[in-house]
Enzyme design. Structure first.
Site, PDB file in Angstrom:
ATOM      1  N   CYS A 183       0.818  -1.207  -0.252  1.00  0.00           N
ATOM      2  CA  CYS A 183      -0.107   0.103   0.206  1.00  0.00           C
ATOM      3  C   CYS A 183       0.639   0.907   0.165  1.00  0.00           C
ATOM      4  O   CYS A 183       1.535   1.428   0.724  1.00  0.00           O
ATOM      5  CB  CYS A 183      -1.206  -0.094   0.916  1.00  0.00           C
ATOM      6  SG  CYS A 183      -1.985  -1.028   1.249  1.00  0.00           S
ATOM      7  N   ARG A 227       4.324   0.147  -4.895  1.00  0.00           N
ATOM      8  CA  ARG A 227       3.757  -0.602  -3.924  1.00  0.00           C
ATOM      9  C   ARG A 227       2.382  -1.156  -3.051  1.00  0.00           C
ATOM     10  O   ARG A 227       2.194  -2.297  -2.618  1.00  0.00           O
ATOM     11  CB  ARG A 227       4.059  -0.065  -2.433  1.00  0.00           C
ATOM     12  CG  ARG A 227       5.464   1.274  -2.082  1.00  0.00           C
ATOM     13  CD  ARG A 227       4.893   2.659  -0.891  1.00  0.00           C
ATOM     14  NE  ARG A 227       4.573   1.438   0.356  1.00  0.00           N
ATOM     15  CZ  ARG A 227       5.930   1.410   0.722  1.00  0.00           C
ATOM     16  NH1 ARG A 227       7.363   1.990   0.163  1.00  0.00           N
ATOM     17  NH2 ARG A 227       6.214   0.837   2.471  1.00  0.00           N
ATOM     18  N   TRP A 282      -2.584  -2.961  -1.435  1.00  0.00           N
ATOM     19  CA  TRP A 282      -2.328  -4.097  -2.222  1.00  0.00           C
ATOM     20  C   TRP A 282      -2.973  -4.837  -1.514  1.00  0.00           C
ATOM     21  O   TRP A 282      -3.757  -5.037   0.419  1.00  0.00           O
ATOM     22  CB  TRP A 282      -0.533  -4.607  -1.851  1.00  0.00           C
ATOM     23  CG  TRP A 282      -0.365  -6.186  -1.761  1.00  0.00           C
ATOM     24  CD1 TRP A 282      -0.377  -6.139  -2.655  1.00  0.00           C
ATOM     25  CD2 TRP A 282      -0.005  -7.014  -1.165  1.00  0.00           C
ATOM     26  NE1 TRP A 282       0.477  -7.688  -3.593  1.00  0.00           N
ATOM     27  CE2 TRP A 282      -0.288  -8.082  -2.005  1.00  0.00           C
ATOM     28  CE3 TRP A 282      -0.890  -7.142   0.220  1.00  0.00           C
ATOM     29  CZ2 TRP A 282       0.352  -9.427  -1.119  1.00  0.00           C
ATOM     30  CZ3 TRP A 282      -0.338  -8.637   1.230  1.00  0.00           C
ATOM     31  CH2 TRP A 282      -0.009  -9.615   0.479  1.00  0.00           C
ATOM     32  N   ASN A 321      -2.292   1.758   5.513  1.00  0.00           N
ATOM     33  CA  ASN A 321      -1.633   0.299   5.136  1.00  0.00           C
ATOM     34  C   ASN A 321      -1.072  -0.373   6.203  1.00  0.00           C
ATOM     35  O   ASN A 321      -0.657  -0.011   7.595  1.00  0.00           O
ATOM     36  CB  ASN A 321      -0.484   0.830   4.671  1.00  0.00           C
ATOM     37  CG  ASN A 321       0.840   0.328   4.502  1.00  0.00           C
ATOM     38  OD1 ASN A 321       0.512  -0.405   3.855  1.00  0.00           O
ATOM     39  ND2 ASN A 321       1.915   0.574   4.771  1.00  0.00           N
ATOM     40  N   GLY A 322      -1.328  -1.834   6.591  1.00  0.00           N
ATOM     41  CA  GLY A 322      -1.245  -2.383   7.047  1.00  0.00           C
ATOM     42  C   GLY A 322      -2.570  -3.085   8.260  1.00  0.00           C
ATOM     43  O   GLY A 322      -3.066  -3.137   7.271  1.00  0.00           O
ATOM     44  N   GLU A 334      17.654 -17.489  -8.211  1.00  0.00           N
ATOM     45  CA  GLU A 334      16.988 -15.974  -8.526  1.00  0.00           C
ATOM     46  C   GLU A 334      16.599 -16.272  -9.996  1.00  0.00           C
ATOM     47  O   GLU A 334      15.436 -15.361 -10.012  1.00  0.00           O
ATOM     48  CB  GLU A 334      18.131 -15.056  -8.743  1.00  0.00           C
ATOM     49  CG  GLU A 334      18.137 -13.133  -8.448  1.00  0.00           C
ATOM     50  CD  GLU A 334      16.368 -13.078  -8.264  1.00  0.00           C
ATOM     51  OE1 GLU A 334      16.471 -13.226  -6.780  1.00  0.00           O
ATOM     52  OE2 GLU A 334      16.218 -11.986  -8.220  1.00  0.00           O
ATOM     53  N   LYS A 369      13.321 -14.846 -11.198  1.00  0.00           N
ATOM     54  CA  LYS A 369      12.700 -13.507 -11.663  1.00  0.00           C
ATOM     55  C   LYS A 369      11.621 -14.210 -13.101  1.00  0.00           C
ATOM     56  O   LYS A 369      10.430 -13.614 -13.382  1.00  0.00           O
ATOM     57  CB  LYS A 369      13.625 -13.489 -12.418  1.00  0.00           C
ATOM     58  CG  LYS A 369      14.751 -12.774 -11.333  1.00  0.00           C
ATOM     59  CD  LYS A 369      14.026 -11.617 -11.632  1.00  0.00           C
ATOM     60  CE  LYS A 369      13.353 -11.034 -10.447  1.00  0.00           C
ATOM     61  NZ  LYS A 369      14.144 -10.677  -9.074  1.00  0.00           N
ATOM     62  N   GLU A 380       7.908 -14.443 -11.344  1.00  0.00           N
ATOM     63  CA  GLU A 380       7.230 -13.038 -10.556  1.00  0.00           C
ATOM     64  C   GLU A 380       7.287 -12.677 -11.885  1.00  0.00           C
ATOM     65  O   GLU A 380       5.985 -11.781 -12.567  1.00  0.00           O
ATOM     66  CB  GLU A 380       8.242 -12.319 -10.277  1.00  0.00           C
ATOM     67  CG  GLU A 380       8.415 -12.843  -8.896  1.00  0.00           C
ATOM     68  CD  GLU A 380       9.901 -11.841  -8.209  1.00  0.00           C
ATOM     69  OE1 GLU A 380       9.170 -10.977  -7.761  1.00  0.00           O
ATOM     70  OE2 GLU A 380      10.788 -11.878  -8.416  1.00  0.00           O
ATOM     71  N   HIS A 410      19.387 -36.714  -6.893  1.00  0.00           N
ATOM     72  CA  HIS A 410      18.638 -37.453  -6.365  1.00  0.00           C
ATOM     73  C   HIS A 410      16.697 -37.291  -6.358  1.00  0.00           C
ATOM     74  O   HIS A 410      16.535 -37.031  -5.097  1.00  0.00           O
ATOM     75  CB  HIS A 410      18.997 -36.437  -4.833  1.00  0.00           C
ATOM     76  CG  HIS A 410      20.391 -36.154  -5.026  1.00  0.00           C
ATOM     77  ND1 HIS A 410      20.913 -37.951  -3.968  1.00  0.00           N
ATOM     78  CD2 HIS A 410      21.487 -35.283  -4.681  1.00  0.00           C
ATOM     79  CE1 HIS A 410      22.339 -38.079  -4.401  1.00  0.00           C
ATOM     80  NE2 HIS A 410      22.775 -36.652  -4.773  1.00  0.00           N
ATOM     81  N   LYS A 423       6.025  -3.899  -4.022  1.00  0.00           N
ATOM     82  CA  LYS A 423       7.690  -3.946  -3.601  1.00  0.00           C
ATOM     83  C   LYS A 423       7.484  -4.757  -2.552  1.00  0.00           C
ATOM     84  O   LYS A 423       8.612  -5.074  -2.099  1.00  0.00           O
ATOM     85  CB  LYS A 423       7.496  -2.611  -4.275  1.00  0.00           C
ATOM     86  CG  LYS A 423       9.366  -2.480  -4.203  1.00  0.00           C
ATOM     87  CD  LYS A 423       9.428  -2.516  -5.142  1.00  0.00           C
ATOM     88  CE  LYS A 423      11.281  -2.558  -5.427  1.00  0.00           C
ATOM     89  NZ  LYS A 423      11.821  -3.797  -5.975  1.00  0.00           N
TER      90      LYS A 423
END
Ligand code: M6R
Length: 633
Positions: free
Chosen positions: A2, A38, A86, A112-113, A502, A506, A509, A525, A628
């Site tokens: 947010c 955000r 968000w 926010n939260g 990573e 990417k 995402e 394995h 983010k």
């Protein structure tokens, strides 16, 4: 998570000192544009004008709100708040979007939260006759604040009613929150509160600002004030008053924002992601800048922990999430090798729930681009309570994790706007390497000449990254040709293993493709069962140079998957001709010492994911479901 913006300006036409003044809506929308990374499930604004609140809000991205505003414009105003969401409580609908109104539509609140005791408060408010129109915890906070405000204002002084109501409301709220409120009775005032959630004040001339971070007001001022935990701030055009949740005066710490507003723009690139991938030579160079002298002596002035105490450290725990955790995994190899200190890397959200062994000789190194990741913040707090020393490696000046740590080593990557992290990853590895070398210098694990040589190799890295960027045509062509892939695997060993993870993250995402990163040695394995005809497999191959090279073993791993039908795509060092025979595609990266290879090998994988996602028509800056800065646990 947010994005929040607040603004108050003066009505006398000298706002900003340029005689033009600012419309609250313009400032708020510009802030939301910059903060949209955000969260982008919905967006909304409220302005205070002519003794009333006017609000517009819309689900979806900010563009939907802009369309709504052009159909239903808001009146001129000098006070406003804005929010980009968000979603946590309640889906991304118009009615769940912020602001939420209370006190008969005269009060607007954004948040926010997560309000953890919202259910209990809601029951209480419903019993008192309140009806709710959204599924959010925010509307509950708004109703609570509205009720308190109403009784206070009936009792007396309107001027202090809103800050006082905010104090009383915050005393009842549990969880993590940044709240911003405006009331129609007080047109030149925004009141905000923060607990475990980010909020910064921007200081103007005849105007003041609030933002989740400085990008919320970077176009207007570089003077910012950090707020502490459990503080309330009341801004008017000419004043900034800070108190705690009980009204006791408190002080914030003013600092200068050294980000260039232009650095948070796309610079002609089609996306922030592409720009930030291209920023990487600079991000590494800036992170190295000024941190060693000509003799190669590291001078990390920011690490204000007694060197004698650092010499006593017998364990390092790196705490981070997501991409930052992969940077931590890369750093572990280097720190253990250079300093001979046992180093663990732990996902922050797992750390404190396993009763970890932490004491005064433990050094906690947290890695966080945003400096606001709640999981990491909580883990750092826990470690400090256990007596550990804490160093934050962070990209965001004035953010909470560095503030709550004993020391901070800033990465100087500049603002990272694209939701998926790229340049912060490389800058974090660079900073963690500097920390590792500093410890090795302090503890005498390495000769000064050896440290100087490693720093010289690090200093050559930006040019090598640039070479990869300048020759990215081949990887982009491959990415476009693979846009129909349903699954891609990534293999690596040693420092190549976190690079593989990573690379997979990417791709997940950005392109929403199933992707996994494995340690190449682990393949036999189990994961090798996934290989079938045509399965694309990226392999990060270590340099063939050096005594302990794992090159031959990784080449065997390539042969193993190839023999089972995999389409192998290899990232190898220039001059490594041995891999050609086993690879359908080879991408060469410049020669570099093995521990520094992640700073190069990651780059083609970022470019691949970005290009493939673009070919699929996806928004690479704002991938679905993500935010983010993850400021909830
Ligand atoms: O701001 P932080 O570095 O603490 O963020 C950690 C993760 O949330 C972040 O790296 C996330 O995994 C990104 N989406 C990666 O691209």
């Amino acid at each position: 998570m947010c994005g929040i913006v607040g603004y108050v300006g003066r009505a006398d036409g000298v706002i900003g000192g340029n005689g033009t003044g600012h419309q609250a809506l313009d400032v708020v929308l510009e802030g939301l544009r910059r903060l949209e990374y955000r969260g982008y499930d919905s967006a909304g604004v409220a302005v205070v004008t002519a003794g009333r609140i006017e609000s517009r809000k819309k689900s979806g991205k900010l563009t939907n709100l802009l369309a709504e505003l052009s159909e239903n414009p808001l009146p001129d105003a000098l006070t406003g708040i804005g929010h980009t969401r968000w979603a946590t409580h309640g889906g991304p609908t118009d009615s769940n979007a912020h602001p939420h109104l209370a006190d008969g539509g005269r009060l607007a609140l954004i948040h926010n939260g997560i309000i953890e005791n919202f259910a209990e408060l809601k029951t209480e408010l419903v019993s008192a006759g309140h009806t709710f129109i959204s599924d959010t915890d925010t509307e509950v906070a708004a109703a609570l604040l509205g009720n308190i405000y109403r009784s206070l204002s009936e009792e007396g002084d309107l001027d202090v009613a809103l800050p006082r109501a905010m104090q009383l409301a915050c005393q009842r709220l549990e969880g993590a929150f940044t709240l911003l409120a405006v009331h129609a009775d007080q047109p030149g005032v925004v009141v905000a509160a923060r607990r475990n959630s980010p909020l910064v004040v921007g200081l103007g001339d005849g105007e003041n600002f609030l933002g989740s971070d400085v990008s919320g007001f970077i176009d207007y001022t570089r003077r910012a004030v950090e707020l502490g935990q459990d503080q309330i701030v009341t801004i008017t055009p000419d004043t900034v008053d800070i108190t705690d949740f009980h009204g006791a005066p408190a002080e914030g710490k003013e600092y200068h924002v050294d980000w260039d507003a232009a650095a948070a723009k796309k610079d002609g690139y089609p996306s922030f992601m592409e720009k930030e991938i291209h920023d990487q030579p600079d991000a590494v160079a800036q992170t190295l800048l000024g941190r060693s002298d000509l003799e190669g002596r590291l001078t990390l002035d920011e690490i204000r922990i007694d060197p004698e105490e650092l010499k006593e450290v017998n364990k390092i725990i790196v705490l981070a999430c997501g991409t930052s955790a992969y940077a931590g995994q890369v750093a572990k190899y280097a720190i253990e090798h250079w300093c001979r200190i046992p180093t663990e890397v732990e996902l922050s959200h797992e750390f404190r729930y396993r009763d970890p062994i932490v004491d005064a000789n433990t050094l906690i190194v947290s890695l966080s681009q945003s400096g606001e990741t709640m999981d990491t913040l909580m883990a750092v707090r826990y470690a400090r309570e256990q007596g550990a020393k804490t160093v934050a490696i962070c990209n965001t000046n004035g953010s909470t994790i560095p503030r709550e740590s004993d020391a901070v080593l800033y990465t100087h990557a500049g603002p990272e706007i694209a939701v998926a992290s790229t340049k912060a990853f490389l800058a974090q590895i660079t900073a963690a390497y500097l920390l590792g070398l500093y410890l090795a210098q302090l503890r005498g694990n390495k000769f000064q000449g050896e440290i100087k040589d490693i720093l010289a190799d690090l200093a050559k890295t930006p040019d090598k990254i640039q070479q990869i960027l300048d020759n990215s045509g081949q990887i982009k062509d491959l990415a476009r040709s693979m846009s129909e892939s349903r699954s891609v695997l990534f293999l690596g060993r040693h420092v190549g293993f976190p690079v593989a993870m990573e690379g997979a993250l990417k791709l997940k995402e950005l392109a929403y493709i199933h992707a996994e990163g494995f340690a190449a040695g682990e393949l036999k394995h189990g994961p090798i069962a996934l290989i079938e005809e045509g399965q694309p497999v990226f392999v990060v191959v270590p340099s063939p140079r050096g005594r302990n090279s794992l090159h031959a073993k990784v080449v065997s791993n390539i042969q193993e998957v190839r023999a089972r039908g995999a389409k192998t795509i290899v990232i190898a060092e220039e001059g490594d001709e041995a891999v050609r025979a086993y690879a359908e595609h080879v991408f060469y990266i410049p020669e570099t010492p093995p521990l520094l290879a992640p700073l190069l090998a990651t780059v083609p994988l970022q470019i691949f994911a970005c290009e493939l996602a673009t070919a699929k028509g996806y928004d690479v800056d704002q991938p679905r479901n993500l935010a983010k800065s993850v400021t909830v646990e």
